[in-house]
Design an enzyme around this catalytic site. Structure first.
Site, PDB file in Angstrom:
ATOM      1  N   ASP A 223      -3.504   7.455  -3.348  1.00 20.08           N
ATOM      2  CA  ASP A 223      -3.334   6.129  -2.295  1.00 20.08           C
ATOM      3  C   ASP A 223      -3.781   4.943  -2.980  1.00 20.08           C
ATOM      4  O   ASP A 223      -4.872   4.816  -3.597  1.00 20.08           O
ATOM      5  CB  ASP A 223      -4.351   6.572  -1.055  1.00 20.08           C
ATOM      6  CG  ASP A 223      -4.063   5.263  -0.101  1.00 20.08           C
ATOM      7  OD1 ASP A 223      -3.493   4.402  -0.355  1.00 20.08           O
ATOM      8  OD2 ASP A 223      -4.884   5.916   0.970  1.00 20.08           O
TER       9      ASP A 223
ATOM     10  N   ASP B 226       0.947  -1.218  -0.009  1.00 17.66           N
ATOM     11  CA  ASP B 226       0.025  -0.103  -0.040  1.00 17.66           C
ATOM     12  C   ASP B 226       1.020   1.252   0.022  1.00 17.66           C
ATOM     13  O   ASP B 226       1.672   1.444   0.800  1.00 17.66           O
ATOM     14  CB  ASP B 226      -0.797  -0.239   0.936  1.00 17.66           C
ATOM     15  CG  ASP B 226      -1.922   1.088   1.341  1.00 17.66           C
ATOM     16  OD1 ASP B 226      -1.905   1.903   0.405  1.00 17.66           O
ATOM     17  OD2 ASP B 226      -2.801   0.869   2.128  1.00 17.66           O
TER      18      ASP B 226
ATOM     19  N   HIS C 272     -11.812   5.881   2.353  1.00 14.35           N
ATOM     20  CA  HIS C 272     -11.910   7.208   2.898  1.00 14.35           C
ATOM     21  C   HIS C 272     -11.626   8.205   1.896  1.00 14.35           C
ATOM     22  O   HIS C 272     -11.326   7.926   0.724  1.00 14.35           O
ATOM     23  CB  HIS C 272     -10.585   7.310   3.865  1.00 14.35           C
ATOM     24  CG  HIS C 272      -9.351   7.297   3.215  1.00 14.35           C
ATOM     25  ND1 HIS C 272      -8.438   7.882   2.568  1.00 14.35           N
ATOM     26  CD2 HIS C 272      -8.657   5.695   3.001  1.00 14.35           C
ATOM     27  CE1 HIS C 272      -7.247   7.227   2.179  1.00 14.35           C
ATOM     28  NE2 HIS C 272      -7.624   5.838   2.383  1.00 14.35           N
TER      29      HIS C 272
ATOM     30  N   HIS D 209      -6.491  11.050   5.597  1.00 14.60           N
ATOM     31  CA  HIS D 209      -8.064  10.497   5.985  1.00 14.60           C
ATOM     32  C   HIS D 209      -9.073  11.203   6.151  1.00 14.60           C
ATOM     33  O   HIS D 209      -8.710  11.995   7.307  1.00 14.60           O
ATOM     34  CB  HIS D 209      -7.733   9.400   6.904  1.00 14.60           C
ATOM     35  CG  HIS D 209      -7.480   8.332   6.514  1.00 14.60           C
ATOM     36  ND1 HIS D 209      -5.978   7.923   6.593  1.00 14.60           N
ATOM     37  CD2 HIS D 209      -7.733   7.029   6.092  1.00 14.60           C
ATOM     38  CE1 HIS D 209      -5.449   6.705   6.165  1.00 14.60           C
ATOM     39  NE2 HIS D 209      -6.572   6.271   5.877  1.00 14.60           N
TER      40      HIS D 209
ATOM     41  N   GLU E 232      -6.912  -1.410  -3.776  1.00 17.42           N
ATOM     42  CA  GLU E 232      -7.263   0.172  -3.554  1.00 17.42           C
ATOM     43  C   GLU E 232      -6.834   0.959  -4.721  1.00 17.42           C
ATOM     44  O   GLU E 232      -5.953   0.815  -5.385  1.00 17.42           O
ATOM     45  CB  GLU E 232      -6.523   0.666  -2.189  1.00 17.42           C
ATOM     46  CG  GLU E 232      -6.828   1.938  -1.885  1.00 17.42           C
ATOM     47  CD  GLU E 232      -6.223   2.679  -0.861  1.00 17.42           C
ATOM     48  OE1 GLU E 232      -6.619   3.396  -0.320  1.00 17.42           O
ATOM     49  OE2 GLU E 232      -4.962   2.007  -0.488  1.00 17.42           O
TER      50      GLU E 232
ATOM     51  N   GLU F 138     -10.949   0.953  -0.921  1.00 24.67           N
ATOM     52  CA  GLU F 138     -10.158  -0.094  -0.464  1.00 24.67           C
ATOM     53  C   GLU F 138     -10.612  -1.365   0.331  1.00 24.67           C
ATOM     54  O   GLU F 138     -10.485  -1.433   1.503  1.00 24.67           O
ATOM     55  CB  GLU F 138      -8.829   0.343   0.147  1.00 24.67           C
ATOM     56  CG  GLU F 138      -9.138   1.189   1.541  1.00 24.67           C
ATOM     57  CD  GLU F 138      -7.662   1.663   2.073  1.00 24.67           C
ATOM     58  OE1 GLU F 138      -6.847   0.830   1.993  1.00 24.67           O
ATOM     59  OE2 GLU F 138      -7.796   2.598   2.841  1.00 24.67           O
TER      60      GLU F 138
END
Length: 291
Positions: free
Chosen positions: A96, A85, A155, A163, A276, A188
């Site tokens: 992300d 990640d 998020h 976040h 994700e 994700e």
């Protein structure tokens, strides 16, 4: 969304996709975790971007928040389920993204999180209630014989903010926040062979600044000086070049200036997969920045 902001999100996403693929290709049995983490983060800088958070490399029942220590001797092992990640930012605008590398023989578990992610993304558009995305994620994962991780979510993202709301659940729901044009969201899903809930593990290698106030301990002051340019984004113990770093970190966490991010784990012996993407909500759907 202003064009220059949109462009930064797109550039960060394209870089994140390239770097995630390169990092995942290096995950093989007997390769050190530290080597992959360093490679990914060095590549982010070399490409002209910044690290939004330490490269998360989480094994098997660990779902998130693991990253190598400065002296980490762990290597990947045949049979591992590896989550990579990564976060890339350009002037604070973040991409992300994550993938799972299966070093064993569990293709269906890996597939579950990917299909769940893609199905949820296909439903993204203004006016959609967040809870409905969780329902889609859970259906896809459960239909393959696994459980979604209930206490982990996708998020929202914002400028130098990793976040923020809305949280995107991985379990069935109704209602919740409504998606709006120009929202930046990371979806994700996590699929698990375990209980469907993660708990704090013992390892704590990632930290983030919560408040800024004076401290007396020299090592703590030096840490705060080193992380100023992070603008509140998370960092790893191995990123610091401070004597008595463990003492300084412990003091800052104790005083509430930093928070730690313990490794999040399902039950021992279980396996977790993750997938994700980051996307920008548009007037009729979304643009995936990391695809």
């Amino acid at each position: 969304m202003k064009e220059e902001i949109f462009d930064r999100y797109i550039q960060a996403g394209a870089a994140a996709k390239k770097i995630l693929t390169a990092g995942a290709d290096r995950i093989k049995p007997d390769v050190p975790l530290l080597e992959v983490g360093t490679f990914v983060e060095d590549m982010i800088i070399e490409q002209g971007f910044q690290i939004a958070f330490p490269a998360n490399i989480s094994l098997n029942e660990a779902a998130a928040h693991d990253t190598p220590r400065p002296d980490d001797t762990r290597t990947f092992t045949q049979g591992d389920m590896v989550k990579l990640d990564i976060g890339v930012h350009l002037d604070g605008y973040i991409a992300d993204t994550a993938c799972t590398v299966d070093l064993g023989d569990q293709p269906l578990l890996r597939e579950a999180s990917i299909v769940a992610r893609d199905a949820a993304i296909s439903a993204v558009k203004p006016g959609v209630a967040i809870g409905s995305l969780g329902t889609i994620v859970a259906q896809e994962i459960k239909s393959r014989g696994f459980l979604p991780v209930a206490n982990l979510t996708g998020h929202g993202l914002d400028h130098y903010c990793l976040h923020k709301g809305p949280n995107v659940p991985n379990i069935p729901g109704t209602g919740g926040a409504i998606l709006e044009e120009d929202m930046v969201v990371a979806i994700e899903p996590f699929a698990t062979t375990g209980t469907g809930f993660v708990h704090d593990g013992k390892r704590e290698e990632i930290f983030g600044q919560v408040v800024n106030r004076p401290v007396r301990l020299p090592a703590a002051r030096k840490i705060l000086k080193e992380i100023e340019e992070r603008n509140g984004l998370p960092f790893a113990r191995r990123h610091l070049h401070v004597k008595s770093v463990d003492l300084g970190l412990a003091r800052l966490v104790h005083d509430g200036i930093l928070r730690s991010y313990p490794v999040l784990c399902d039950v021992s012996g279980s396996y977790v997969s993750q997938a994700e993407h980051t996307m920008i909500v548009t007037d009729d759907g979304c643009i995936i920045t990391t695809a």
